[in-house]
Design a protein around this motif. Structure first.
Motif, short mmCIF file in Angstrom:
data_model
loop_
_atom_site.label_atom_id
_atom_site.label_comp_id
_atom_site.label_asym_id
_atom_site.label_seq_id
_atom_site.Cartn_x
_atom_site.Cartn_y
_atom_site.Cartn_z
N PHE A 1 0.81 -1.21 0.00
CA PHE A 1 0.00 0.00 0.00
C PHE A 1 0.85 1.27 0.00
O PHE A 1 0.63 2.19 -0.80
CB PHE A 1 -0.93 -0.01 1.22
CG PHE A 1 -1.77 1.22 1.36
CD1 PHE A 1 -2.91 1.37 0.59
CD2 PHE A 1 -1.42 2.22 2.25
CE1 PHE A 1 -3.71 2.51 0.70
CE2 PHE A 1 -2.20 3.37 2.37
CZ PHE A 1 -3.35 3.50 1.60
N LYS A 2 1.82 1.36 0.90
CA LYS A 2 2.64 2.57 1.00
C LYS A 2 3.40 2.85 -0.30
O LYS A 2 3.50 4.00 -0.74
CB LYS A 2 3.61 2.47 2.17
CG LYS A 2 2.95 2.63 3.53
CD LYS A 2 4.01 2.67 4.63
CE LYS A 2 3.36 2.91 5.99
NZ LYS A 2 4.37 2.96 7.09
N ALA A 3 3.94 1.81 -0.89
CA ALA A 3 4.68 1.98 -2.13
C ALA A 3 3.77 2.55 -3.22
O ALA A 3 4.17 3.41 -4.01
CB ALA A 3 5.28 0.65 -2.58
N GLY A 4 2.54 2.06 -3.26
CA GLY A 4 1.58 2.57 -4.24
C GLY A 4 1.25 4.03 -4.01
O GLY A 4 1.14 4.82 -4.96
N ILE A 5 1.08 4.42 -2.74
CA ILE A 5 0.79 5.82 -2.41
C ILE A 5 1.95 6.72 -2.81
O ILE A 5 1.76 7.79 -3.40
CB ILE A 5 0.51 5.97 -0.90
CG1 ILE A 5 -0.79 5.26 -0.52
CG2 ILE A 5 0.45 7.45 -0.51
CD1 ILE A 5 -2.03 5.83 -1.14
N TYR A 6 3.17 6.28 -2.51
CA TYR A 6 4.34 7.08 -2.87
C TYR A 6 4.44 7.24 -4.39
O TYR A 6 4.76 8.32 -4.90
CB TYR A 6 5.62 6.42 -2.36
CG TYR A 6 5.71 6.30 -0.86
CD1 TYR A 6 4.95 7.12 -0.02
CD2 TYR A 6 6.53 5.35 -0.25
CE1 TYR A 6 5.04 7.01 1.35
CE2 TYR A 6 6.62 5.24 1.13
CZ TYR A 6 5.86 6.06 1.92
OH TYR A 6 5.94 5.94 3.29
N MET A 7 4.16 6.17 -5.11
CA MET A 7 4.22 6.24 -6.57
C MET A 7 3.14 7.17 -7.11
O MET A 7 3.39 7.93 -8.05
CB MET A 7 4.05 4.83 -7.15
CG MET A 7 4.19 4.76 -8.66
SD MET A 7 4.08 3.06 -9.28
CE MET A 7 4.24 3.36 -11.03
N ALA A 8 1.94 7.12 -6.53
CA ALA A 8 0.85 7.99 -6.96
C ALA A 8 1.21 9.46 -6.76
O ALA A 8 0.87 10.32 -7.59
CB ALA A 8 -0.43 7.65 -6.19
N LEU A 9 1.91 9.76 -5.66
CA LEU A 9 2.35 11.14 -5.41
C LEU A 9 3.35 11.59 -6.47
O LEU A 9 3.31 12.74 -6.94
CB LEU A 9 2.97 11.24 -4.02
CG LEU A 9 2.00 11.13 -2.84
CD1 LEU A 9 2.78 11.08 -1.52
CD2 LEU A 9 1.01 12.29 -2.83
N GLY A 10 4.25 10.70 -6.86
CA GLY A 10 5.22 11.03 -7.91
C GLY A 10 4.53 11.31 -9.23
O GLY A 10 4.90 12.25 -9.96
N ILE A 11 3.51 10.52 -9.55
CA ILE A 11 2.75 10.72 -10.79
C ILE A 11 2.07 12.09 -10.76
O ILE A 11 2.08 12.83 -11.75
CB ILE A 11 1.70 9.60 -10.94
CG1 ILE A 11 2.40 8.25 -11.18
CG2 ILE A 11 0.74 9.91 -12.09
CD1 ILE A 11 1.46 7.06 -11.09
N ALA A 12 1.46 12.43 -9.62
CA ALA A 12 0.74 13.70 -9.50
C ALA A 12 1.67 14.90 -9.62
O ALA A 12 1.33 15.91 -10.25
CB ALA A 12 0.00 13.75 -8.16
N ILE A 13 2.86 14.80 -9.03
CA ILE A 13 3.82 15.91 -9.10
C ILE A 13 4.31 16.10 -10.54
O ILE A 13 4.49 17.24 -11.01
CB ILE A 13 5.02 15.66 -8.16
CG1 ILE A 13 4.55 15.67 -6.70
CG2 ILE A 13 6.09 16.71 -8.37
CD1 ILE A 13 3.91 16.97 -6.26
N ALA A 14 4.52 15.01 -11.26
CA ALA A 14 4.94 15.11 -12.67
C ALA A 14 3.86 15.80 -13.49
O ALA A 14 4.15 16.68 -14.32
CB ALA A 14 5.24 13.72 -13.23
N ASP A 15 2.59 15.42 -13.26
CA ASP A 15 1.48 16.08 -13.96
C ASP A 15 1.41 17.56 -13.62
O ASP A 15 1.21 18.40 -14.50
CB ASP A 15 0.15 15.40 -13.60
CG ASP A 15 -0.08 14.11 -14.36
OD1 ASP A 15 0.41 13.99 -15.49
OD2 ASP A 15 -0.75 13.21 -13.82
N THR A 16 1.59 17.88 -12.34
CA THR A 16 1.52 19.28 -11.91
C THR A 16 2.64 20.11 -12.55
O THR A 16 2.41 21.25 -12.98
CB THR A 16 1.65 19.37 -10.37
OG1 THR A 16 0.60 18.59 -9.77
CG2 THR A 16 1.52 20.80 -9.90
#
Length: 208
Positions: free
Chosen positions: A35-50
Motif C-alpha cells: 500500500f505505501k509503495a503505491g501511495i508514494y508512486m501515486a504522489l510522484g505521478i501527481a507531481i509530474a502532472d503538476t
C-alpha cells in the motif's frame, strides 16, 4: 466557480480511467510492493502532472496575444486530443500479470521517483497537457483563478482516484477484464474526440 470545479472533477475522472502504462504500473506496483509503495508512486505521478501543467500554462500564456499562434495552438491541441481519443478507441486490452508479493520495504524516494519518471519521461504526456491547457485557455476562456481551480480539481480527483486504485489494487486485478477494459477505452476515446472538436471549432472561429 462551481461549474469550473465540476468540469475539473469530471475531466479528472475521465483521465483517471485512461488505461495507459501508468494505470497498470500503479496497480501492479501496489500489489507487489504494498500500500505505501503505491501511495508514494501515486504522489510522484501527481507531481509530474503538476509540473507539466505549470510548464504548459506559462507556454500558452506567452503566446496568448498572438492570433496566428492561437490558431495553430487550437489546431494542435485539438489534434493531440483527437489522436489520444482514437488511440484509446483502438487500444488492445491486456491482463495484469501474476507476480509474487514482495514484502520488502520500499523507500519513499524510490517509489516516488518511479512514479515521477514513468509519467514524466513520456513525451506524449507533455503533449497531452498542452492540448488540455489549450482547451481551457482558448476554448473555455478561463482566467488565471479559474485555471487554478480547474486544474486543482483535476489533480485532486486524480490523486483520490489513484489512492483508491492503490487501496483496491487486489480487487481491481480481478475486475480489470478485457471486456471491461474495452468499454472503458471506448468511453474515454469518444469523450476525448468530442473535446477535440471543441478545440477545432475554436481554431476555425479564431481564424475567421
Amino acid at each position: 466557480m462551481i461549474e469550473v470545479i465540476t468540469k475539473g472533477v469530471l475531466f479528472g475522472l475521465l483521465l483517471a480511467v485512461m488505461l495507459g502504462p501508468v494505470f497498470f504500473a500503479l496497480i501492479q506496483n501496489s500489489i507487489i510492493k504494498g500500500f505505501k509503495a503505491g501511495i508514494y508512486m501515486a504522489l510522484g505521478i501527481a507531481i509530474a502532472d503538476t509540473a507539466y501543467i505549470f510548464l504548459m500554462y506559462f507556454s500558452v500564456k506567452l503566446f496568448e496575444n498572438n492570433d496566428t499562434v492561437s490558431v495553430w495552438m487550437g489546431g494542435l491541441g485539438g489534434l493531440i486530443i483527437l489522436v489520444t481519443g482514437i488511440l484509446s478507441l483502438k487500444k488492445k486490452s491486456v491482463r495484469l500479470e501474476e507476480q509474487q508479493v514482495n514484502t520488502q520495504r520500499s523507500s519513499f524516494f524510490k517509489q516516488f521517483a518511479k512514479g515521477f519518471v514513468l509519467n514524466g519521461i513520456n513525451p506524449f504526456v507533455l503533449l497531452y497537457w498542452l492540448g488540455v491547457m489549450t482547451l481551457v485557455t482558448k476554448s473555455y476562456h478561463y482566467d488565471q483563478g479559474e485555471v487554478i481551480v480547474f486544474f486543482t480539481g483535476i489533480i485532486g480527483t486524480l490523486l483520490i482516484s489513484d489512492f483508491s486504485k492503490v487501496a483496491l489494487s487486489h480487487r481491481l486485478r480481478a475486475w480489470v477484464t478485457p471486456k471491461r477494459l474495452n468499454i472503458m477505452n471506448k468511453v474515454v476515446g469518444v469523450a476525448l474526440i468530442l473535446f477535440s472538436f471543441r478545440l477545432f471549432y475554436h481554431a476555425i472561429e479564431h481564424f475567421n
